[in-house]
Design a protein around this motif. Sequence first.
Motif, PDB file in Angstrom:
ATOM      1  N   THR A  71      25.843  61.981  43.410  1.00 59.14           N
ATOM      2  CA  THR A  71      26.440  62.462  44.654  1.00 59.14           C
ATOM      3  C   THR A  71      25.365  62.672  45.710  1.00 59.14           C
ATOM      4  O   THR A  71      25.539  62.322  46.876  1.00 59.14           O
ATOM      5  CB  THR A  71      27.224  63.768  44.407  1.00 59.14           C
ATOM      6  OG1 THR A  71      28.246  63.506  43.452  1.00 59.14           O
ATOM      7  CG2 THR A  71      27.856  64.283  45.685  1.00 59.14           C
ATOM      8  N   PRO A  78      31.697  62.991  46.479  1.00 58.75           N
ATOM      9  CA  PRO A  78      31.967  64.331  45.969  1.00 58.75           C
ATOM     10  C   PRO A  78      33.466  64.520  45.738  1.00 58.75           C
ATOM     11  O   PRO A  78      34.296  64.041  46.510  1.00 58.75           O
ATOM     12  CB  PRO A  78      31.487  65.259  47.083  1.00 58.75           C
ATOM     13  CG  PRO A  78      30.651  64.415  47.979  1.00 58.75           C
ATOM     14  CD  PRO A  78      31.086  63.000  47.792  1.00 58.75           C
ATOM     15  N   SER A  80      36.556  67.377  44.773  1.00 55.29           N
ATOM     16  CA  SER A  80      36.935  68.779  44.658  1.00 55.29           C
ATOM     17  C   SER A  80      38.212  68.851  43.843  1.00 55.29           C
ATOM     18  O   SER A  80      39.206  68.212  44.182  1.00 55.29           O
ATOM     19  CB  SER A  80      37.157  69.378  46.050  1.00 55.29           C
ATOM     20  OG  SER A  80      37.634  70.696  45.926  1.00 55.29           O
ATOM     21  N   THR A  82      39.751  72.061  42.347  1.00 59.63           N
ATOM     22  CA  THR A  82      40.513  73.218  42.793  1.00 59.63           C
ATOM     23  C   THR A  82      39.559  74.365  43.057  1.00 59.63           C
ATOM     24  O   THR A  82      38.469  74.420  42.486  1.00 59.63           O
ATOM     25  CB  THR A  82      41.572  73.649  41.759  1.00 59.63           C
ATOM     26  OG1 THR A  82      42.284  74.778  42.264  1.00 59.63           O
ATOM     27  CG2 THR A  82      40.944  74.037  40.432  1.00 59.63           C
ATOM     28  N   ASP A  83      39.963  75.264  43.926  1.00 53.24           N
ATOM     29  CA  ASP A  83      39.181  76.459  44.195  1.00 53.24           C
ATOM     30  C   ASP A  83      39.653  77.619  43.341  1.00 53.24           C
ATOM     31  O   ASP A  83      39.071  78.689  43.368  1.00 53.24           O
ATOM     32  CB  ASP A  83      39.288  76.849  45.677  1.00 53.24           C
ATOM     33  CG  ASP A  83      38.618  75.822  46.576  1.00 53.24           C
ATOM     34  OD1 ASP A  83      37.653  75.188  46.127  1.00 53.24           O
ATOM     35  OD2 ASP A  83      39.062  75.660  47.722  1.00 53.24           O
TER      36      ASP A  83
END
Length: 147
Positions: A71, A78, A80, A82-83
């Motif tokens: 990355t 990149p 994502s 989950t937060d």
Amino acid sequence: MIEGAWINGLLGGVVIGCAGAVLLLLNGRVAGISGILAQLLPPWGMADQGRSLGPAVAFLVGLGVAPIALTQTGYAVPVSITDNVAVLIVGGLLVGFGTRLGSGCTSGHGVCGLSRGSVRSLVAVGTFMAVAAVTTAVVRLTTGAVQ
């Protein structure tokens, strides 16, 4: 899919296959991530058996460092997930439980088991894929997420 992007999947598959073959040939171990991780944890740990933890630690560190390095170089995009930390913890525990219940994970059964002609791995991979398809369908129907 971006024109020519298939080569990344092909090269990634070749590298994973070669890594699995090298681990099996040099260490006598199947490259199943859950099994390698279990080697570091009691009561299954190799330290309890007086064996070196070096190869297991190196393999797991490489799994974490390689995507970060790719990355940073701009080669990989990149991602994502989950937060929500609770979702990640529960998901991780469920995956861990499933890998112990199924006597291995997708890497062990899918990459190494199938290549060795294991019937047990064929059944396991078929089960993984069927459950993944059903889960994807349910999530898409219940959340309206379509890609």
